[in-house]
Design a protein around this motif. Structure first.
Motif, PDB file in Angstrom:
ATOM      1  N   LYS A 232       0.799  26.468  61.716  1.00 16.45           N
ATOM      2  CA  LYS A 232       1.483  27.677  61.264  1.00 16.45           C
ATOM      3  C   LYS A 232       2.917  27.339  60.868  1.00 16.45           C
ATOM      4  N   ALA A 233       3.273  27.628  59.637  1.00 16.36           N
ATOM      5  CA  ALA A 233       4.665  27.491  59.184  1.00 16.36           C
ATOM      6  C   ALA A 233       5.324  28.852  59.417  1.00 16.36           C
ATOM      7  N   ARG A 234       6.235  28.906  60.368  1.00 14.22           N
ATOM      8  CA  ARG A 234       6.867  30.163  60.755  1.00 14.22           C
ATOM      9  C   ARG A 234       8.337  29.921  61.079  1.00 14.22           C
ATOM     10  N   PRO A 235       9.129  30.999  61.146  1.00 16.35           N
ATOM     11  CA  PRO A 235      10.560  30.838  61.438  1.00 16.35           C
ATOM     12  C   PRO A 235      10.861  30.531  62.898  1.00 16.35           C
ATOM     13  N   SER A 236       9.882  30.758  63.805  1.00 14.57           N
ATOM     14  CA  SER A 236      10.121  30.483  65.223  1.00 14.57           C
ATOM     15  C   SER A 236       8.804  30.139  65.910  1.00 14.57           C
ATOM     16  N   LEU A 237       8.926  29.537  67.073  1.00 16.45           N
ATOM     17  CA  LEU A 237       7.746  29.203  67.864  1.00 16.45           C
ATOM     18  C   LEU A 237       7.024  30.474  68.292  1.00 16.45           C
ATOM     19  N   LEU A 238       7.778  31.489  68.649  1.00 12.51           N
ATOM     20  CA  LEU A 238       7.185  32.765  69.036  1.00 12.51           C
ATOM     21  C   LEU A 238       6.378  33.357  67.880  1.00 12.51           C
ATOM     22  N   ALA A 239       6.926  33.340  66.677  1.00 13.23           N
ATOM     23  CA  ALA A 239       6.225  33.887  65.516  1.00 13.23           C
ATOM     24  C   ALA A 239       4.935  33.114  65.245  1.00 13.23           C
TER      25      ALA A 239
ATOM     26  N   PRO B 116      11.657  25.968  60.417  1.00 11.57           N
ATOM     27  CA  PRO B 116      12.640  25.602  59.388  1.00 11.57           C
ATOM     28  C   PRO B 116      13.250  24.231  59.659  1.00 11.57           C
ATOM     29  N   GLY B 117      13.507  23.514  58.578  1.00 14.33           N
ATOM     30  CA  GLY B 117      14.043  22.161  58.692  1.00 14.33           C
ATOM     31  C   GLY B 117      12.959  21.143  59.002  1.00 14.33           C
ATOM     32  N   ASN B 118      11.694  21.578  58.841  1.00 13.02           N
ATOM     33  CA  ASN B 118      10.540  20.711  59.111  1.00 13.02           C
ATOM     34  C   ASN B 118      10.484  20.255  60.568  1.00 13.02           C
ATOM     35  N   THR B 119      11.019  21.091  61.459  1.00 14.39           N
ATOM     36  CA  THR B 119      10.931  20.832  62.893  1.00 14.39           C
ATOM     37  C   THR B 119       9.527  21.183  63.355  1.00 14.39           C
ATOM     38  N   ILE B 120       8.930  20.287  64.130  1.00 14.44           N
ATOM     39  CA  ILE B 120       7.563  20.496  64.583  1.00 14.44           C
ATOM     40  C   ILE B 120       7.550  20.746  66.083  1.00 14.44           C
ATOM     41  N   GLU B 121       6.893  21.829  66.465  1.00 14.40           N
ATOM     42  CA  GLU B 121       6.715  22.189  67.874  1.00 14.40           C
ATOM     43  C   GLU B 121       5.218  22.379  68.119  1.00 14.40           C
TER      44      GLU B 121
ATOM     45  N   HIS C 175       0.596  18.746  56.167  1.00 15.86           N
ATOM     46  CA  HIS C 175       0.920  17.331  55.979  1.00 15.86           C
ATOM     47  C   HIS C 175       1.980  16.871  56.983  1.00 15.86           C
ATOM     48  N   ALA C 176       2.948  17.733  57.277  1.00 11.94           N
ATOM     49  CA  ALA C 176       3.972  17.402  58.273  1.00 11.94           C
ATOM     50  C   ALA C 176       3.331  17.259  59.654  1.00 11.94           C
ATOM     51  N   ALA C 177       2.412  18.157  59.981  1.00 11.16           N
ATOM     52  CA  ALA C 177       1.718  18.087  61.269  1.00 11.16           C
ATOM     53  C   ALA C 177       0.872  16.823  61.358  1.00 11.16           C
ATOM     54  N   MET C 178       0.193  16.488  60.279  1.00  8.20           N
ATOM     55  CA  MET C 178      -0.637  15.292  60.255  1.00  8.20           C
ATOM     56  C   MET C 178       0.214  14.033  60.446  1.00  8.20           C
ATOM     57  N   ALA C 179       1.361  13.980  59.778  1.00  5.33           N
ATOM     58  CA  ALA C 179       2.256  12.827  59.918  1.00  5.33           C
ATOM     59  C   ALA C 179       2.757  12.717  61.357  1.00  5.33           C
ATOM     60  N   ASP C 180       3.052  13.853  61.991  1.00  3.50           N
ATOM     61  CA  ASP C 180       3.513  13.847  63.374  1.00  3.50           C
ATOM     62  C   ASP C 180       2.424  13.321  64.304  1.00  3.50           C
TER      63      ASP C 180
ATOM     64  N   ASP D 164      -7.548  23.581  60.311  1.00  7.66           N
ATOM     65  CA  ASP D 164      -6.519  22.814  59.609  1.00  7.66           C
ATOM     66  C   ASP D 164      -6.625  21.315  59.877  1.00  7.66           C
ATOM     67  N   LEU D 165      -6.683  20.934  61.146  1.00  2.95           N
ATOM     68  CA  LEU D 165      -6.758  19.517  61.509  1.00  2.95           C
ATOM     69  C   LEU D 165      -7.690  19.330  62.700  1.00  2.95           C
ATOM     70  N   VAL D 166      -8.425  18.242  62.672  1.00  4.25           N
ATOM     71  CA  VAL D 166      -9.213  17.818  63.824  1.00  4.25           C
ATOM     72  C   VAL D 166      -8.751  16.401  64.133  1.00  4.25           C
ATOM     73  N   ALA D 167      -8.335  16.190  65.379  1.00  2.89           N
ATOM     74  CA  ALA D 167      -7.780  14.889  65.752  1.00  2.89           C
ATOM     75  C   ALA D 167      -8.329  14.442  67.094  1.00  2.89           C
ATOM     76  N   LEU D 168      -8.248  13.148  67.314  1.00  2.00           N
ATOM     77  CA  LEU D 168      -8.659  12.566  68.580  1.00  2.00           C
ATOM     78  C   LEU D 168      -7.411  12.018  69.264  1.00  2.00           C
ATOM     79  N   HIS D 169      -7.179  12.483  70.483  1.00  2.00           N
ATOM     80  CA  HIS D 169      -6.046  12.029  71.296  1.00  2.00           C
ATOM     81  C   HIS D 169      -6.626  11.428  72.563  1.00  2.00           C
ATOM     82  N   GLY D 170      -6.714  10.113  72.587  1.00  2.00           N
ATOM     83  CA  GLY D 170      -7.412   9.470  73.698  1.00  2.00           C
ATOM     84  C   GLY D 170      -8.871   9.864  73.631  1.00  2.00           C
ATOM     85  N   SER D 171      -9.377  10.476  74.695  1.00  2.00           N
ATOM     86  CA  SER D 171     -10.769  10.941  74.711  1.00  2.00           C
ATOM     87  C   SER D 171     -10.864  12.460  74.548  1.00  2.00           C
ATOM     88  N   CYS D 172      -9.787  13.082  74.078  1.00  2.00           N
ATOM     89  CA  CYS D 172      -9.759  14.526  73.879  1.00  2.00           C
ATOM     90  C   CYS D 172      -9.838  14.852  72.388  1.00  2.00           C
ATOM     91  N   LEU D 173     -10.813  15.666  72.033  1.00  2.00           N
ATOM     92  CA  LEU D 173     -10.958  16.138  70.663  1.00  2.00           C
ATOM     93  C   LEU D 173     -10.112  17.400  70.521  1.00  2.00           C
TER      94      LEU D 173
END
Length: 108
Positions: A46-53, A94-99, A5-10, A31-40
């Motif tokens: 992934k909810a994880r403690p780090s971007l690497l994880a 953590p902290g609902n930070t989205i990367e 839901h956080a990713a969808m809101a972003d 999880d999600l299928v989205a359209l960004h301009g003409s790119c599907l």
């Protein structure tokens, strides 16, 4: 589910059009299928403690399942209009930070 839901809101805040959430196929779920301009864009969240994880959590078998599910969804939705396809990973930290890891994997 909260991470999705956080990713969808972003995505929506960025002006992307979310086409599907938790798209289930016989090959698995996307999880999600989205359209960004003409790119599907097919998004694995992934909810994880780090971007690497988050990046390390994507295994080759999962990549294959996601790609097979994406093929099916494209065939099942001929009304989708797009010029290109991309597979992204959204890390909810953590902290609902989205990367985002855009174009995280591809099939050659």
């Amino acid at each position: 589910m909260a991470a999705e839901h956080a990713a969808m809101a972003d995505l929506k805040a960025r002006g992307w059009q979310v086409l599907l959430h938790r798209a289930r196929t016989r090959w698995g779920e996307i999880d999600l299928v989205a359209l960004h301009g003409s790119c599907l864009v097919f998004v694995e969240v992934k909810a994880r403690p780090s971007l690497l994880a988050a990046g390390e959590a994507i295994r080759p078998g999962q990549v294959s399942r996601i790609m097979n599910a994406a093929r099916y969804l494209c065939a099942a939705n001929p009304d989708w209009v797009y010029d290109s396809i991309r597979f992204d990973v959204c890390a909810v930290l953590p902290g609902n930070t989205i990367e985002w890891i855009p174009d995280a994997f591809r099939q050659f």
